[in-house]
Design a protein around this motif. Structure first.
Motif, PDB file in Angstrom:
ATOM      1  N   THR A   1       1.417  -6.461   3.740  1.00 55.19           N
ATOM      2  CA  THR A   1       2.769  -6.918   3.988  1.00 55.19           C
ATOM      3  C   THR A   1       2.827  -8.418   3.735  1.00 55.19           C
ATOM      4  O   THR A   1       1.816  -9.042   3.419  1.00 55.19           O
ATOM      5  CB  THR A   1       3.238  -6.563   5.422  1.00 55.19           C
ATOM      6  N   SER A   2       4.003  -8.980   3.900  1.00 61.19           N
ATOM      7  CA  SER A   2       4.182 -10.418   3.780  1.00 61.19           C
ATOM      8  C   SER A   2       3.986 -11.036   5.155  1.00 61.19           C
ATOM      9  O   SER A   2       4.334 -10.437   6.170  1.00 61.19           O
ATOM     10  CB  SER A   2       5.590 -10.739   3.273  1.00 61.19           C
ATOM     11  N   GLU A   3       3.456 -12.235   5.182  1.00 57.72           N
ATOM     12  CA  GLU A   3       3.286 -12.936   6.454  1.00 57.72           C
ATOM     13  C   GLU A   3       4.565 -13.664   6.874  1.00 57.72           C
ATOM     14  O   GLU A   3       4.704 -14.074   8.015  1.00 57.72           O
ATOM     15  CB  GLU A   3       2.122 -13.927   6.352  1.00 57.72           C
ATOM     16  N   GLU A   4       5.511 -13.788   5.962  1.00 56.70           N
ATOM     17  CA  GLU A   4       6.745 -14.505   6.258  1.00 56.70           C
ATOM     18  C   GLU A   4       7.597 -13.717   7.255  1.00 56.70           C
ATOM     19  O   GLU A   4       7.718 -12.503   7.154  1.00 56.70           O
ATOM     20  CB  GLU A   4       7.531 -14.767   4.978  1.00 56.70           C
ATOM     21  N   GLU A   5       8.183 -14.412   8.181  1.00 58.79           N
ATOM     22  CA  GLU A   5       8.993 -13.809   9.243  1.00 58.79           C
ATOM     23  C   GLU A   5      10.141 -12.981   8.656  1.00 58.79           C
ATOM     24  O   GLU A   5      10.879 -13.438   7.802  1.00 58.79           O
ATOM     25  CB  GLU A   5       9.569 -14.911  10.149  1.00 58.79           C
ATOM     26  N   GLY A   6      10.251 -11.740   9.089  1.00 60.06           N
ATOM     27  CA  GLY A   6      11.343 -10.858   8.699  1.00 60.06           C
ATOM     28  C   GLY A   6      11.129 -10.082   7.409  1.00 60.06           C
ATOM     29  O   GLY A   6      11.831  -9.114   7.150  1.00 60.06           O
ATOM     30  N   HIS A   7      10.179 -10.471   6.582  1.00 63.92           N
ATOM     31  CA  HIS A   7       9.974  -9.802   5.302  1.00 63.92           C
ATOM     32  C   HIS A   7       9.472  -8.372   5.484  1.00 63.92           C
ATOM     33  O   HIS A   7       9.918  -7.462   4.778  1.00 63.92           O
ATOM     34  CB  HIS A   7       9.005 -10.588   4.426  1.00 63.92           C
ATOM     35  N   CYS A   8       8.549  -8.161   6.399  1.00 62.51           N
ATOM     36  CA  CYS A   8       8.005  -6.814   6.627  1.00 62.51           C
ATOM     37  C   CYS A   8       9.107  -5.870   7.086  1.00 62.51           C
ATOM     38  O   CYS A   8       9.220  -4.754   6.594  1.00 62.51           O
ATOM     39  CB  CYS A   8       6.892  -6.881   7.669  1.00 62.51           C
ATOM     40  N   GLY A   9       9.940  -6.307   8.009  1.00 62.43           N
ATOM     41  CA  GLY A   9      11.033  -5.488   8.521  1.00 62.43           C
ATOM     42  C   GLY A   9      12.051  -5.124   7.459  1.00 62.43           C
ATOM     43  O   GLY A   9      12.757  -4.128   7.581  1.00 62.43           O
ATOM     44  N   LYS A  10      12.117  -5.926   6.400  1.00 63.45           N
ATOM     45  CA  LYS A  10      13.050  -5.656   5.302  1.00 63.45           C
ATOM     46  C   LYS A  10      12.406  -4.808   4.211  1.00 63.45           C
ATOM     47  O   LYS A  10      12.983  -4.632   3.147  1.00 63.45           O
ATOM     48  CB  LYS A  10      13.559  -6.970   4.720  1.00 63.45           C
ATOM     49  N   GLY A  11      11.194  -4.297   4.461  1.00 62.64           N
ATOM     50  CA  GLY A  11      10.569  -3.371   3.520  1.00 62.64           C
ATOM     51  C   GLY A  11       9.539  -3.965   2.581  1.00 62.64           C
ATOM     52  O   GLY A  11       9.074  -3.285   1.671  1.00 62.64           O
ATOM     53  N   GLN A  12       9.160  -5.217   2.783  1.00 65.63           N
ATOM     54  CA  GLN A  12       8.154  -5.817   1.913  1.00 65.63           C
ATOM     55  C   GLN A  12       6.769  -5.469   2.460  1.00 65.63           C
ATOM     56  O   GLN A  12       6.103  -6.268   3.090  1.00 65.63           O
ATOM     57  CB  GLN A  12       8.319  -7.334   1.810  1.00 65.63           C
ATOM     58  N   LYS A  13       6.372  -4.235   2.213  1.00 64.88           N
ATOM     59  CA  LYS A  13       5.059  -3.782   2.631  1.00 64.88           C
ATOM     60  C   LYS A  13       4.595  -2.653   1.721  1.00 64.88           C
ATOM     61  O   LYS A  13       5.400  -1.964   1.114  1.00 64.88           O
ATOM     62  CB  LYS A  13       5.029  -3.379   4.097  1.00 64.88           C
ATOM     63  N   LEU A  14       3.291  -2.519   1.628  1.00 59.78           N
ATOM     64  CA  LEU A  14       2.683  -1.580   0.690  1.00 59.78           C
ATOM     65  C   LEU A  14       1.539  -0.853   1.370  1.00 59.78           C
ATOM     66  O   LEU A  14       0.727  -1.465   2.055  1.00 59.78           O
ATOM     67  CB  LEU A  14       2.148  -2.349  -0.523  1.00 59.78           C
ATOM     68  N   TYR A  15       1.502   0.462   1.178  1.00 65.60           N
ATOM     69  CA  TYR A  15       0.408   1.297   1.679  1.00 65.60           C
ATOM     70  C   TYR A  15      -0.170   2.083   0.517  1.00 65.60           C
ATOM     71  O   TYR A  15       0.563   2.696  -0.251  1.00 65.60           O
ATOM     72  CB  TYR A  15       0.922   2.280   2.738  1.00 65.60           C
ATOM     73  N   ILE A  16      -1.491   2.007   0.367  1.00 61.79           N
ATOM     74  CA  ILE A  16      -2.170   2.861  -0.599  1.00 61.79           C
ATOM     75  C   ILE A  16      -3.396   3.460   0.074  1.00 61.79           C
ATOM     76  O   ILE A  16      -3.933   2.894   1.031  1.00 61.79           O
ATOM     77  CB  ILE A  16      -2.567   2.126  -1.899  1.00 61.79           C
ATOM     78  N   SER A  17      -3.803   4.614  -0.421  1.00 58.98           N
ATOM     79  CA  SER A  17      -4.956   5.293   0.141  1.00 58.98           C
ATOM     80  C   SER A  17      -5.801   5.876  -0.975  1.00 58.98           C
ATOM     81  O   SER A  17      -5.273   6.502  -1.886  1.00 58.98           O
ATOM     82  CB  SER A  17      -4.497   6.402   1.091  1.00 58.98           C
ATOM     83  N   LEU A  18      -7.082   5.664  -0.872  1.00 58.30           N
ATOM     84  CA  LEU A  18      -8.044   6.291  -1.767  1.00 58.30           C
ATOM     85  C   LEU A  18      -8.963   7.122  -0.892  1.00 58.30           C
ATOM     86  O   LEU A  18      -9.950   6.640  -0.367  1.00 58.30           O
ATOM     87  CB  LEU A  18      -8.876   5.252  -2.523  1.00 58.30           C
ATOM     88  N   LEU A  19      -8.583   8.352  -0.690  1.00 55.98           N
ATOM     89  CA  LEU A  19      -9.393   9.266   0.102  1.00 55.98           C
ATOM     90  C   LEU A  19      -9.746  10.444  -0.780  1.00 55.98           C
ATOM     91  O   LEU A  19      -8.886  10.979  -1.472  1.00 55.98           O
ATOM     92  CB  LEU A  19      -8.633   9.729   1.343  1.00 55.98           C
TER      93      LEU A  19
END
Length: 194
Positions: free
Chosen positions: A113-131
């Motif tokens: 995610t972004s460390e900037e305040e409010g960015h994560c809550g606005k959808g600036q985040k990424l999830y990936i999985s290698l299982l």
């Protein structure tokens, strides 16, 4: 003496040939978000990172390239719980140079995610999985099960992507023809031709 050089040369040539057969390495550098880069998603494209990641195939050896203005944003790797709650305290990894690379060195789940305040809550985040043998990506609202294994904290860094590249994903093929040429050079030296 000449007889001893020929078996050595054959050994080195055979070794080089085996290395060429055994080694076929392809790594990809994935530009997160493609043309949208890394930033706050627009209202018309709130799931830009989920859509982007679903169209990618991640594997060990690949890297994620986050492009953003360093004075306005950053990237942090966080835990599953921090990802869900947008808690940006105590990140596992912080990247803030504007051309950030994250190397995927082993299987697991990765949360960014972004460390900037409010960015994560606005959808600036990424999830990936290698299982297992496949990669998997999910939307920012994804919430992995409690039994999911925690992701590894093993990561590395490689130099930033050159600005002359226009491709969103670049393939790096390790040049093993150089190894073959080196083997031929060694054989020629052993035969006394050089």
């Amino acid at each position: 003496m000449a007889c001893m050089r020929i078996p050595r040369c054959q050994f080195w040539c055979a070794l080089q040939f085996l290395l060429l057969l055994q080694t076929n390495v392809f790594c990809f550098q994935h530009k997160v978000g493609d043309l949208d880069a890394w930033g706050i998603p627009t209202d018309s494209n709130k799931n830009v990172y989920a859509k982007w990641s679903k169209n990618q195939e991640f594997k060990i050896g690949d890297s994620l390239f986050f492009l953003y203005p360093p004075s306005q944003d950053s990237v942090i790797q966080v835990t599953k719980e921090a990802y869900r709650s947008c808690n940006m305290k105590d990140p596992i990894l912080k990247l803030n140079d504007g051309n950030s690379l994250f190397n995927i060195t082993e299987k697991g789940e990765f949360f960014f995610t972004s460390e900037e305040e409010g960015h994560c809550g606005k959808g600036q985040k990424l999830y990936i999985s290698l299982l297992g043998n496949a990669s998997y990506a999910e939307s920012p609202d994804y919430s992995p099960s409690a039994s999911a294994p925690s992701y590894p904290t093993v990561f590395g860094s490689i130099p930033a992507q050159s600005s002359s590249s226009t491709s969103s994903s670049s393939m790096i093929k390790v040049p093993f023809s150089v190894a073959a040429l080196a083997g031929l050079f060694i054989c020629a030296m052993m035969r006394g031709l050089i």
